[in-house]
Motif scaffolding. Structure first.
Motif, mmCIF file in Angstrom:
data_model
loop_
_atom_site.group_PDB
_atom_site.id
_atom_site.type_symbol
_atom_site.label_atom_id
_atom_site.label_comp_id
_atom_site.label_asym_id
_atom_site.label_seq_id
_atom_site.Cartn_x
_atom_site.Cartn_y
_atom_site.Cartn_z
ATOM 1 N N LEU A 237 0.826 -1.212 0.000
ATOM 2 C CA LEU A 237 0.000 0.000 0.000
ATOM 3 C C LEU A 237 0.860 1.262 0.000
ATOM 4 O O LEU A 237 0.574 2.214 -0.738
ATOM 5 C CB LEU A 237 -0.921 -0.004 1.227
ATOM 6 N N VAL A 238 1.894 1.285 0.824
ATOM 7 C CA VAL A 238 2.759 2.472 0.887
ATOM 8 C C VAL A 238 3.458 2.683 -0.452
ATOM 9 O O VAL A 238 3.592 3.817 -0.933
ATOM 10 C CB VAL A 238 3.781 2.340 2.028
ATOM 11 N N THR A 239 3.892 1.592 -1.078
ATOM 12 C CA THR A 239 4.560 1.716 -2.376
ATOM 13 C C THR A 239 3.630 2.327 -3.415
ATOM 14 O O THR A 239 4.004 3.262 -4.135
ATOM 15 C CB THR A 239 5.037 0.337 -2.865
ATOM 16 N N GLU A 240 2.409 1.804 -3.490
ATOM 17 C CA GLU A 240 1.505 2.214 -4.559
ATOM 18 C C GLU A 240 0.788 3.532 -4.273
ATOM 19 O O GLU A 240 0.469 4.276 -5.203
ATOM 20 C CB GLU A 240 0.479 1.113 -4.818
ATOM 21 N N ARG A 241 0.523 3.816 -2.993
ATOM 22 C CA ARG A 241 -0.257 5.016 -2.662
ATOM 23 C C ARG A 241 0.607 6.230 -2.340
ATOM 24 O O ARG A 241 0.142 7.363 -2.474
ATOM 25 C CB ARG A 241 -1.175 4.715 -1.478
ATOM 26 N N ILE A 242 1.838 6.009 -1.884
ATOM 27 C CA ILE A 242 2.662 7.131 -1.430
ATOM 28 C C ILE A 242 3.964 7.233 -2.210
ATOM 29 O O ILE A 242 4.251 8.255 -2.841
ATOM 30 C CB ILE A 242 2.955 7.015 0.079
ATOM 31 N N VAL A 243 4.763 6.183 -2.174
ATOM 32 C CA VAL A 243 6.118 6.255 -2.713
ATOM 33 C C VAL A 243 6.127 6.422 -4.234
ATOM 34 O O VAL A 243 6.766 7.336 -4.773
ATOM 35 C CB VAL A 243 6.929 5.010 -2.301
ATOM 36 N N GLU A 244 5.415 5.551 -4.937
ATOM 37 C CA GLU A 244 5.446 5.620 -6.398
ATOM 38 C C GLU A 244 4.818 6.908 -6.935
ATOM 39 O O GLU A 244 5.394 7.535 -7.843
ATOM 40 C CB GLU A 244 4.761 4.389 -7.000
ATOM 41 N N PRO A 245 3.665 7.362 -6.415
ATOM 42 C CA PRO A 245 3.133 8.649 -6.881
ATOM 43 C C PRO A 245 4.078 9.816 -6.607
ATOM 44 O O PRO A 245 4.196 10.727 -7.430
ATOM 45 C CB PRO A 245 1.822 8.794 -6.092
ATOM 46 N N LYS A 246 4.743 9.799 -5.461
ATOM 47 C CA LYS A 246 5.665 10.891 -5.140
ATOM 48 C C LYS A 246 6.867 10.899 -6.089
ATOM 49 O O LYS A 246 7.350 11.964 -6.483
ATOM 50 C CB LYS A 246 6.151 10.776 -3.700
ATOM 51 N N LEU A 247 7.347 9.720 -6.453
ATOM 52 C CA LEU A 247 8.493 9.646 -7.359
ATOM 53 C C LEU A 247 8.133 10.151 -8.754
ATOM 54 O O LEU A 247 8.975 10.723 -9.453
ATOM 55 C CB LEU A 247 8.995 8.203 -7.446
ATOM 56 N N GLY A 248 6.878 9.927 -9.162
ATOM 57 C CA GLY A 248 6.461 10.375 -10.483
ATOM 58 C C GLY A 248 7.043 9.522 -11.591
ATOM 59 O O GLY A 248 7.466 8.385 -11.391
ATOM 60 N N LYS A 249 7.100 10.088 -12.776
ATOM 61 C CA LYS A 249 7.605 9.357 -13.939
ATOM 62 C C LYS A 249 9.124 9.292 -13.890
ATOM 63 O O LYS A 249 9.791 10.265 -13.575
ATOM 64 C CB LYS A 249 7.147 10.049 -15.228
ATOM 65 N N PHE A 250 9.647 8.131 -14.204
ATOM 66 C CA PHE A 250 11.097 7.931 -14.169
ATOM 67 C C PHE A 250 11.773 8.714 -15.286
ATOM 68 O O PHE A 250 11.383 8.629 -16.458
ATOM 69 C CB PHE A 250 11.405 6.437 -14.304
ATOM 70 N N ASP A 251 12.784 9.485 -14.917
ATOM 71 C CA ASP A 251 13.555 10.273 -15.870
ATOM 72 C C ASP A 251 14.860 9.549 -16.154
ATOM 73 O O ASP A 251 15.778 9.544 -15.335
ATOM 74 C CB ASP A 251 13.822 11.668 -15.306
ATOM 75 N N VAL A 252 14.934 8.924 -17.316
ATOM 76 C CA VAL A 252 16.108 8.131 -17.646
ATOM 77 C C VAL A 252 17.362 8.994 -17.752
ATOM 78 O O VAL A 252 18.487 8.497 -17.611
ATOM 79 C CB VAL A 252 15.874 7.357 -18.964
#
Length: 523
Positions: A237-252
């Motif tokens: 839940l923390v990964t999908e609801r907090i961490v991943e949204p905060k990181l946003g789109k990966f900038d290669v």
């Protein structure tokens, strides 16, 4: 009603995100992690000199040392300076995670460069729900603790690769795996290597009050079994609801060139055939290991007790992993046409080692800091002082356990070893809480919550440097502040949620934390 609550929920998420951004900003004001560890080394030496001159000490709570005191050792004297000059090399070479990582990565490098890891990863996650992948990674991280440091060395880097291959942010995958491996350190479906270690310390502490009391390795099994699924849920839940949204789109553009080949392409026919052949080779390796481990008095069992616990199999798991990955990688490479001779194997190992340059530099300075901190006795003095303060507050029941868990979590920031921390604090808390009516098994379960949850945010955790080095592959300017901000939501939600689970388990339902483990103790 749901629509009316959306702005409020968004505001709450925004406030929490701003808090994490502040943590990241403050943390990244710090210098490069290697430089920071070097500065901390200097500060420990200076602080130990001041504390030693002031005679800072605490009474030793261990019964064998009754009447003795634990003092801060000054490193700012002749003996300390001589030790600094003569033990720098051994501090580095004897730092346990260094050898583990280097040996394991020899085999993992062969498997990676042959294409085995990429093909296996694609076979496992293609056409799978992203949510299933997230929770599976956290769950696998928790289970990996049965194989010593395998989760740190193999699963965490692999999780980042899986997320990147799926078009998701690789740091989110890294964080999810890190949550399972380190934050879920005390949870598992089976009895792990840490269980007999902690239960032995708990038993010795309990026998200070009741000489006949025994605590088995299975003392917390029920609670830790359920905690495996609870930590998986929180981590996902923390990964999908907090961490991943905060990181946003990966900038290669922020990543290194090493990740260019990570794609989620469909498996080619030759890759499928190579995977099948490699699967047969893996079955052969498993069969050999079963012959060496399962029979009574087998070669890799403990030759004194006949048990698997304390056996060469468990202590040599890293070597087994390295050899297995090397063999499987070469088999796959031969079948897929990516490897042909032993020279290809050696080249793969060399490439794998070349990527560990930053990690080795970090480990050099981190090893010096850990050694100096241990020499100074700061961690032990902090643990005893905190335990004494908590005892003096005169609390009872859930309130005392809440503060106990918080204290263990705080002390873990500076005294990373679970057994070292418990060896110092158990003689204080186990008898004290037994006198208040609680069984040692329950006390140990509470300790394990506090000890596990802050593993994610402390540089004192042995593998913190490795995780940071892996993260820099995807974000070149990754600093300690960014790493702490990334993992802080897991620590906060796990600390609160796991504590609530404990309070409901013990104080509401009075369930046993393990087989034949009482909740309450009576004289």
């Amino acid at each position: 009603m749901t629509n009316d609550n959306k702005p409020e929920r968004a505001a709450r998420r925004g406030a929490f995100t701003r808090f994490l951004d502040s943590v990241e900003w403050l943390g990244n004001l710090l210098p490069h992690p290697a430089t920071l560890f070097a500065i901390l080394c200097v500060l420990v030496v200076l602080a130990s000199g001041i504390a030693g001159a002031l005679g800072v000490s605490v009474a030793d709570p261990r019964p064998a040392n009754e009447g003795e005191w634990i003092a801060v050792n000054s490193l700012l004297n002749a003996d300390g300076l001589r030790r600094l000059m003569t033990e720098v090399v051994t501090n580095f070479t004897s730092f346990a995670p260094l050898g583990t990582v280097l040996v394991a990565m020899l085999g993992v490098g062969v498997a990676e460069h042959s294409g085995l890891i990429s093909a296996t990863m694609r076979a496992l996650v293609l056409n799978r729900s992203p949510r299933i992948v997230t929770y599976a990674i956290v769950f696998a991280g928790i289970l990996s603790n049965m194989a010593a440091e395998l989760g740190y060395v193999v699963l965490i880097p692999l999780a980042a690769m899986i997320f990147h291959s799926l078009g998701r942010h690789p740091l989110a995958g890294l964080a999810a795996a890190f949550c399972g491996v380190s934050g879920g350190y005390s949870a598992n479906l089976l009895i792990g290597t840490v269980d007999p270690l902690l239960s032995g310390i708990t038993q010795e502490a309990a026998q200070l009050l009741d000489p006949s009391y025994t605590v088995g390795a299975e003392a917390n099994w029920f609670f830790m079994f359920v905690s495996t699924f609870f930590v998986t849920l929180i981590g996902g839940l923390v990964t999908e609801r907090i961490v991943e949204p905060k990181l946003g789109k990966f900038d290669v553009e922020q990543a290194s060139d090493e990740i260019d080949g990570q794609e989620m392409a469909t498996l080619e026919p030759v890759e499928k055939r190579a995977l099948k052949g490699t699967g047969l080779a893996m079955l052969a390796i498993v069969a050999v290991l079963l012959v060496l481990v399962v029979p009574e008095n087998a070669l890799l069992r403990n030759q004194e007790t006949g048990a698997i616990g304390g056996s060469p199999f468990l202590s040599g798991i890293v070597v087994i992993v390295a050899v297995s990955f090397t063999l499987l990688g070469f088999v796959y490479g031969r079948l897929a046409g990516t490897m042909h001779t032993d020279r290809d194997v050696v080249d793969a190992m060399a490439k794998s080692m070349s990527r560990l340059g930053l990690y080795i530099v970090l480990v050099f300075f981190a090893a010096q800091f850990v050694a100096l901190f241990n020499w100074s006795n700061f961690g032990t003095v902090t643990a005893v002082a905190g335990a004494s303060l908590l005892e003096s507050l005169g609390l009872s029941g859930p309130g005392l356990f809440a503060l106990f868990i918080l204290m263990c979590a705080f002390v873990n920031l500076s005294l990373g070893s679970a057994s070292a921390q418990w060896a110092v604090t158990a003689p204080i808390f186990v008898p004290m809480l037994m006198l208040m009516g609680y069984a040692p098994e329950v006390i140990q379960a509470a300790y394990r919550i506090g000890d596990s949850t802050t593993n994610l945010i402390t540089p004192m955790m042995s593998y913190f440097g490795l995780i940071l080095a892996v993260a820099t592959r995807y974000q070149r300017d990754m600093g300690i502040g960014t790493m702490v901000a990334l993992m802080l939501p897991y620590t906060l939600f796990m600390l609160v949620g796991w504590s609530i689970l404990f309070f409901v388990w013990v104080f509401v339902f009075g369930l046993p934390v393990g087989p034949n483990a009482p909740t309450y103790y009576t004289m």
